[in-house]
Design an enzyme around this catalytic site. Sequence first.
Site, PDB file in Angstrom:
ATOM      1  N   CYS A  91     -14.594  -6.165  10.848  1.00  0.00           N
ATOM      2  CA  CYS A  91     -15.174  -6.895  11.853  1.00  0.00           C
ATOM      3  C   CYS A  91     -16.512  -6.454  12.384  1.00  0.00           C
ATOM      4  O   CYS A  91     -17.482  -6.549  11.432  1.00  0.00           O
ATOM      5  CB  CYS A  91     -13.991  -6.936  12.839  1.00  0.00           C
ATOM      6  SG  CYS A  91     -14.492  -8.244  14.177  1.00  0.00           S
TER       7      CYS A  91
ATOM      8  N   HIS B 246      -9.416  -9.227  10.366  1.00  0.00           N
ATOM      9  CA  HIS B 246      -8.603  -8.002  10.601  1.00  0.00           C
ATOM     10  C   HIS B 246      -7.443  -7.711   9.543  1.00  0.00           C
ATOM     11  O   HIS B 246      -6.404  -8.223   9.900  1.00  0.00           O
ATOM     12  CB  HIS B 246      -7.974  -7.984  12.180  1.00  0.00           C
ATOM     13  CG  HIS B 246      -9.217  -8.075  12.885  1.00  0.00           C
ATOM     14  ND1 HIS B 246      -9.604  -6.613  13.437  1.00  0.00           N
ATOM     15  CD2 HIS B 246      -9.902  -8.943  13.667  1.00  0.00           C
ATOM     16  CE1 HIS B 246     -10.465  -6.851  14.104  1.00  0.00           C
ATOM     17  NE2 HIS B 246     -10.790  -7.971  14.316  1.00  0.00           N
TER      18      HIS B 246
ATOM     19  N   GLU C 246      -5.425  -5.110   9.175  1.00  0.00           N
ATOM     20  CA  GLU C 246      -4.333  -4.560   9.839  1.00  0.00           C
ATOM     21  C   GLU C 246      -3.514  -5.710  10.594  1.00  0.00           C
ATOM     22  O   GLU C 246      -2.282  -5.500  10.990  1.00  0.00           O
ATOM     23  CB  GLU C 246      -4.840  -3.569  10.733  1.00  0.00           C
ATOM     24  CG  GLU C 246      -5.639  -3.957  11.995  1.00  0.00           C
ATOM     25  CD  GLU C 246      -7.073  -4.287  11.859  1.00  0.00           C
ATOM     26  OE1 GLU C 246      -7.567  -4.579  10.706  1.00  0.00           O
ATOM     27  OE2 GLU C 246      -7.810  -4.144  12.872  1.00  0.00           O
TER      28      GLU C 246
END
Lengths: 266, 196
Positions: free
Chosen positions: B76, B178, B180
């Site tokens: 990001c 992202h 994650e």
Amino acid sequence: MESSLADQLLNADINAGVAKRIIPCLDVKDGRTVKGINFVDLRDAGDPVELAWQYSAQGADELVFLDITATHEKRKTTVEMVKAVARNVNIPFTIGGGIHEVADAEILLHSGADKISINSAAVKNPALINTLANAFGIQFVVVAVDTKHIDGKNYVHLNGGRIKTDILTEEWIKEAESRGAGEILLTSMDHDGTKNGFDCTLLKKINQSLTIPLIASGGAGSKQHFTDVFLEANVDAALAASVFHYGEILIPDLKDSLRASGIKIR
Amino acid sequence: MIGIINYGAGNIFSLTAALDRIGIEYAMINEEGDMENYSHIIIPGVGHAGAAMQKLKATGLTSSIKKLEKPVLGICVGMQLLTRHSEEGDAHLLNVMDIETLHFANRVNLKVPHMGWNKVSPMQNSKLFQNIEKDAYFYFVHSYFIEYNPTFTLAYTDYGIKYSSAIQYNNFYGVQFHPEKSGKAGEQLLKNFCTI
């Protein structure tokens, strides 16, 4: 006449941009889910982590937890729950309820929440939106609005729809956006619980005025209702609780049906 | 073992949680001397690119990051730091890749931030996208994007404009989404990075 950005957004190809999101909403109290849930065999139907994991495995795009924990002392259990969800679930989630100041939001951010949602606290203190957006970025701040239709106008309501204000819903949402809301979660109290479908008329009108994402809430009863709200109002996401919790709509079926209607779905 | 650049730019709980889930060890990098302890480096980041660059400068790690020869992954805003410049705060960044980070507003007729799941299309075979379905969906939240560039774009995404959702130059990688928070595809990408 030049068309506004909002008109262009509405007229844009529904498949341009991001996939439409399906969001199950879970009510939690003292770190436990409170509404009955029986869509799948669960070891513990009150465990938010297990439910969150199940929903993400089914293809939910995002989750919203509404924390109705009454006392400040018990907020610690909420924080522990947020951490447990973040450790175990690989999709984004929002937590709402009990956020009155920066410190409340900060602890949730550092516990792994992707977004926080504020409702009555923002109406009572609109500057809270600016403060949170400046501290954490607008993408972190969801403003939830409960609205009711009275005598031809839409009014913001507080405390889960129990208290009427004199604030017009359309005006409040525009103010929230200008103050730094990154997303609006709009619940129609007239439609909520009816299972007769989302308030597509109001959602369409609000969506036309917004340049931030809009989540539709209130009234989902069938798969067709989701198709309708995406095609008619072009909202970015649709949220529901009981139809998912009671297994009346299974997320994989819902997504198949939305895809078949030509809607961009993950 | 992964070293995470610890410069105070946002929350890393979700990133470390994802690494825990997939069984990858990590620790924080606080100073230059820590760099040598790790085989792979992640630069996380959320929020304002200009502010993130100020914080990174304050750690004194910028020149040692630029000199790294081991695999580096920016996520990001951590990815945007690898570019030359961002319109966000008119910030001069690490310039590992000579490309621009631009604002979506006035360039696309879509809502900003770009928030939600969108398709990521790798341009070439890359280890980073191994065992990930073509055009898989990843989760995005951002208002600034990195321009498309034939040299540096590793994968592109379409949000009214075709832009770089992943970039690469030598050992430096960046992803705008992202991983994650991107379901199984995201976890696979993090695993893949560790095998580079």
